[in-house]
Write a protein that holds these residues in place. Structure first.
Motif, PDB file in Angstrom:
ATOM      1  N   SER A 168      21.687  44.566   3.002  1.00 48.55           N
ATOM      2  CA  SER A 168      20.434  43.936   3.424  1.00 48.55           C
ATOM      3  C   SER A 168      20.674  42.998   4.606  1.00 48.55           C
ATOM      4  CB  SER A 168      19.800  43.169   2.257  1.00 48.55           C
ATOM      5  OG  SER A 168      20.643  42.128   1.819  1.00 48.55           O
ATOM      6  N   ALA A 169      19.660  42.831   5.430  1.00 48.96           N
ATOM      7  CA  ALA A 169      19.769  41.984   6.625  1.00 48.96           C
ATOM      8  C   ALA A 169      18.912  40.737   6.458  1.00 48.96           C
ATOM      9  CB  ALA A 169      19.317  42.763   7.861  1.00 48.96           C
ATOM     10  N   MET A 170      19.452  39.603   6.889  1.00 47.45           N
ATOM     11  CA  MET A 170      18.699  38.358   6.840  1.00 47.45           C
ATOM     12  C   MET A 170      17.787  38.274   8.061  1.00 47.45           C
ATOM     13  SD  MET A 170      20.131  34.460   6.407  1.00 47.45           S
ATOM     14  CE  MET A 170      21.052  34.441   7.969  1.00 47.45           C
ATOM     15  N   ASN A 171      16.537  37.957   7.841  1.00 50.19           N
ATOM     16  CA  ASN A 171      15.583  37.797   8.934  1.00 50.19           C
ATOM     17  C   ASN A 171      15.641  36.344   9.399  1.00 50.19           C
ATOM     18  OD1 ASN A 171      13.318  37.547  10.630  1.00 50.19           O
ATOM     19  ND2 ASN A 171      12.255  39.198   9.545  1.00 50.19           N
ATOM     20  N   SER A 172      16.468  36.070  10.402  1.00 54.47           N
ATOM     21  CA  SER A 172      16.687  34.704  10.856  1.00 54.47           C
ATOM     22  C   SER A 172      15.434  34.082  11.442  1.00 54.47           C
ATOM     23  CB  SER A 172      17.818  34.674  11.899  1.00 54.47           C
ATOM     24  OG  SER A 172      19.042  35.009  11.304  1.00 54.47           O
ATOM     25  N   ASP A 173      14.621  34.876  12.103  1.00 53.99           N
ATOM     26  CA  ASP A 173      13.397  34.335  12.703  1.00 53.99           C
ATOM     27  C   ASP A 173      12.451  33.818  11.623  1.00 53.99           C
ATOM     28  OD1 ASP A 173      14.283  34.934  15.267  1.00 53.99           O
ATOM     29  OD2 ASP A 173      13.347  36.917  15.270  1.00 53.99           O
ATOM     30  N   VAL A 174      12.269  34.599  10.584  1.00 57.10           N
ATOM     31  CA  VAL A 174      11.404  34.176   9.481  1.00 57.10           C
ATOM     32  C   VAL A 174      11.995  32.949   8.796  1.00 57.10           C
ATOM     33  CG1 VAL A 174      10.547  34.816   7.185  1.00 57.10           C
ATOM     34  CG2 VAL A 174      10.396  36.447   9.086  1.00 57.10           C
ATOM     35  N   MET A 175      13.299  32.982   8.565  1.00 55.77           N
ATOM     36  CA  MET A 175      13.952  31.853   7.897  1.00 55.77           C
ATOM     37  C   MET A 175      13.819  30.576   8.715  1.00 55.77           C
ATOM     38  SD  MET A 175      15.205  32.614   4.928  1.00 55.77           S
ATOM     39  CE  MET A 175      16.101  31.086   4.805  1.00 55.77           C
ATOM     40  N   ALA A 176      13.974  30.678  10.027  1.00 52.41           N
ATOM     41  CA  ALA A 176      13.876  29.495  10.889  1.00 52.41           C
ATOM     42  C   ALA A 176      12.491  28.864  10.789  1.00 52.41           C
ATOM     43  CB  ALA A 176      14.186  29.868  12.333  1.00 52.41           C
ATOM     44  N   VAL A 177      11.458  29.689  10.737  1.00 57.10           N
ATOM     45  CA  VAL A 177      10.092  29.177  10.591  1.00 57.10           C
ATOM     46  C   VAL A 177       9.926  28.488   9.241  1.00 57.10           C
ATOM     47  CG1 VAL A 177       7.667  29.833  10.382  1.00 57.10           C
ATOM     48  CG2 VAL A 177       9.089  30.862  12.166  1.00 57.10           C
ATOM     49  N   GLN A 178      10.452  29.099   8.192  1.00 60.69           N
ATOM     50  CA  GLN A 178      10.336  28.515   6.859  1.00 60.69           C
ATOM     51  C   GLN A 178      11.100  27.198   6.743  1.00 60.69           C
ATOM     52  OE1 GLN A 178      11.797  31.881   4.619  1.00 60.69           O
ATOM     53  NE2 GLN A 178       9.726  32.600   4.158  1.00 60.69           N
ATOM     54  N   LEU A 179      12.248  27.108   7.397  1.00 59.83           N
ATOM     55  CA  LEU A 179      13.072  25.902   7.314  1.00 59.83           C
ATOM     56  C   LEU A 179      12.471  24.728   8.092  1.00 59.83           C
ATOM     57  CD1 LEU A 179      16.577  27.560   7.711  1.00 59.83           C
ATOM     58  CD2 LEU A 179      15.721  26.423   5.659  1.00 59.83           C
ATOM     59  N   ALA A 180      11.463  24.990   8.904  1.00 60.98           N
ATOM     60  CA  ALA A 180      10.844  23.922   9.692  1.00 60.98           C
ATOM     61  C   ALA A 180      10.238  22.842   8.806  1.00 60.98           C
ATOM     62  CB  ALA A 180       9.772  24.510  10.615  1.00 60.98           C
ATOM     63  N   GLU A 181       9.933  23.156   7.567  1.00 61.51           N
ATOM     64  CA  GLU A 181       9.317  22.166   6.675  1.00 61.51           C
ATOM     65  C   GLU A 181      10.238  20.976   6.409  1.00 61.51           C
ATOM     66  OE1 GLU A 181       9.553  22.965   2.138  1.00 61.51           O
ATOM     67  OE2 GLU A 181       9.207  24.949   3.028  1.00 61.51           O
ATOM     68  N   PHE A 182      11.538  21.147   6.625  1.00 60.05           N
ATOM     69  CA  PHE A 182      12.480  20.056   6.351  1.00 60.05           C
ATOM     70  C   PHE A 182      12.652  19.118   7.546  1.00 60.05           C
ATOM     71  CE2 PHE A 182      13.793  23.702   3.710  1.00 60.05           C
ATOM     72  CZ  PHE A 182      13.487  23.163   2.470  1.00 60.05           C
ATOM     73  N   LYS A 183      11.997  19.456   8.647  1.00 54.38           N
ATOM     74  CA  LYS A 183      12.012  18.595   9.842  1.00 54.38           C
ATOM     75  C   LYS A 183      13.432  18.302  10.334  1.00 54.38           C
ATOM     76  CE  LYS A 183       7.523  16.450   8.953  1.00 54.38           C
ATOM     77  NZ  LYS A 183       7.128  17.451   7.965  1.00 54.38           N
ATOM     78  N   LEU A 184      14.273  19.311  10.256  1.00 52.84           N
ATOM     79  CA  LEU A 184      15.627  19.252  10.801  1.00 52.84           C
ATOM     80  C   LEU A 184      15.771  20.365  11.831  1.00 52.84           C
ATOM     81  CD1 LEU A 184      17.691  18.837   7.504  1.00 52.84           C
ATOM     82  CD2 LEU A 184      17.288  17.067   9.227  1.00 52.84           C
ATOM     83  N   PRO A 185      16.543  20.133  12.898  1.00 52.63           N
ATOM     84  CA  PRO A 185      16.778  21.219  13.855  1.00 52.63           C
ATOM     85  C   PRO A 185      17.430  22.409  13.159  1.00 52.63           C
ATOM     86  CG  PRO A 185      17.571  19.115  14.704  1.00 52.63           C
ATOM     87  CD  PRO A 185      17.231  18.888  13.269  1.00 52.63           C
ATOM     88  N   VAL A 186      17.073  23.615  13.579  1.00 51.38           N
ATOM     89  CA  VAL A 186      17.648  24.833  13.001  1.00 51.38           C
ATOM     90  C   VAL A 186      18.321  25.625  14.114  1.00 51.38           C
ATOM     91  CG1 VAL A 186      17.171  26.998  11.804  1.00 51.38           C
ATOM     92  CG2 VAL A 186      15.907  24.930  11.182  1.00 51.38           C
ATOM     93  N   LEU A 187      19.582  25.949  13.908  1.00 50.26           N
ATOM     94  CA  LEU A 187      20.350  26.725  14.878  1.00 50.26           C
ATOM     95  C   LEU A 187      20.566  28.130  14.336  1.00 50.26           C
ATOM     96  CD1 LEU A 187      23.130  24.075  15.641  1.00 50.26           C
ATOM     97  CD2 LEU A 187      20.996  24.442  16.894  1.00 50.26           C
ATOM     98  N   GLN A 188      20.135  29.136  15.103  1.00 46.62           N
ATOM     99  CA  GLN A 188      20.367  30.522  14.710  1.00 46.62           C
ATOM    100  C   GLN A 188      21.679  30.986  15.334  1.00 46.62           C
ATOM    101  OE1 GLN A 188      17.011  33.283  14.639  1.00 46.62           O
ATOM    102  NE2 GLN A 188      15.614  31.583  15.082  1.00 46.62           N
ATOM    103  N   LEU A 189      22.659  31.256  14.484  1.00 48.99           N
ATOM    104  CA  LEU A 189      24.008  31.586  14.933  1.00 48.99           C
ATOM    105  C   LEU A 189      24.428  32.954  14.408  1.00 48.99           C
ATOM    106  CD1 LEU A 189      25.612  28.098  14.118  1.00 48.99           C
ATOM    107  CD2 LEU A 189      24.530  28.823  16.271  1.00 48.99           C
TER     108      LEU A 189
END
Length: 251
Positions: A53-74
Motif C-alpha cells: 500500500s502507498a501512503m498519500n502524503s498530500d492527504v496526510m499533510a492536509v489532515q496534519l494541519a490541525e496540529f498547527k505544526l509545519p509538515v515536511l513531505q520527505l
C-alpha cells in the motif's frame, strides 16, 4: 466420511475473547474447514495489500494541519516499493531533496515527530491522527518545543535518526506501519529515541507497538509514549536501559 468438529464445540473457544489469533478453528479430518481456509487466504491477501500500500502524503499533510505544526513531505532513497522491500539500507536514508529541505529548517527542538509508511501505509492512514490528537497536546503542555512533523514515504524506523539529528532534536518519535500479521494488517508502532543520530542500533530505542482499535487503544498508547518521553528526558537515554516501570506496584 471424515468427522467434522464444529468450531462452536471447541474447548478453547473462550480464548477468542482475548486474542485475534487463529485458535479453535475446528477441523475436517486432518485439515481445517473450508471456511477457515478461505479466511486464512483472505487474511494473507490483506497482509500483502498492506505491504504494497502507498501512503498519500498530500492527504496526510492536509489532515496534519490541525496540529498547527509545519509538515515536511520527505522521501527515503528507495524510489519504489520493490526497492524499498529489497534494499533496507536505502530506506534508512533520505534522498537528496529531502536532506536539503531538512537542512533549511530551524533547529534546536525538543521533540521531532516522524511519520513513515513502513510496512503498512494502511496503519498510518487509519491510526495516526487519533493517536496524535491525544499525544501532541500532552507534549506541548509540558513546554516541549516541537520540530516540524516529518512525513516520510518509503521509510523505516532508522530514518528518524538523520531527521532528528538534522533538526537538532533532543528526542525523536517515529510512528510507522508495522509488519502485517495474519490477524492484523493495520497495526502501527511508535519508536522513541533520545539523542537521535545516524548509526544507532535498535537497542537505543523504546517501542510501543500494536497501536490500533483491535490492539493497544489510542489513549493507553499516548499515555505510554508520553511516560517514556518524560523518563527519557529525565534520564537522558532510551533503549534497553530505560525500563517501563509505569504502573508497577511499589513496596
Amino acid at each position: 466420511m471424515d468427522k467434522i468438529t464444529a468450531p462452536d464445540n471447541e474447548p478453547l473457544n473462550f480464548l477468542k475473547e482475548f486474542t485475534k489469533a487463529r485458535i479453535a478453528i475446528g477441523s475436517t479430518g486432518t485439515s481445517i474447514p473450508t471456511k477457515q481456509w478461505l479466511a486464512f487466504k483472505m487474511a494473507h491477501a490483506h497482509a500483502r495489500d498492506a505491504v504494497y500500500s502507498a501512503m498519500n502524503s498530500d492527504v496526510m499533510a492536509v489532515q496534519l494541519a490541525e496540529f498547527k505544526l509545519p509538515v515536511l513531505q520527505l522521501h527515503s532513497r528507495a524510489d519504489s516499493r520493490p526497492q524499498y522491500l529489497q534494499r533496507p539500507d536505502m530506506r534508512r536514508l533520505l534522498d537528496g531533496y529531502s536532506a536539503n529541505r531538512l537542512a533549511d529548517q530551524v533547529t534546536g527542538n525538543d521533540v521531532a515527530i516522524v511519520i513513515a509508511d513502513g510496512l503498512s501505509a494502511m496503519a498510518i492512514h487509519e491510526n495516526v491522527l487519533a493517536l496524535l490528537r491525544l499525544l501532541i497536546p500532552k507534549l506541548i503542555a509540558t513546554g516541549l518545543k516541537m520540530a516540524p512533523v516529518s512525513l516520510v514515504q518509503q521509510g523505516r524506523v532508522a530514518i528518524a535518526d538523520p531527521i532528528g539529528d538534522t533538526l537538532c532534536a533532543r528526542l525523536s518519535i517515529i510512528l510507522i506501519g508495522e509488519r502485517p500479521g495474519l490477524s492484523a494488517a493495520d497495526s502501527m508502532g511508535a519508536y522513541i529515541t533520545y539523542n537521535p543520530k545516524p548509526g544507532l542500533k535498535d537497542n537505543a530505542r523504546n517501542c510501543v507497538s500494536n497501536i490500533r482499535p483491535g490492539g493497544l487503544p489510542y489513549k493507553v498508547a499516548a499515555d505510554k509514549i508520553f511516560y517514556l518521553v518524560q523518563e527519557a528526558f529525565k534520564r537522558r537515554l532510551t533503549g534497553v536501559e530505560l525500563k517501563d516501570n509505569e504502573g508497577l506496584l511499589t513496596q
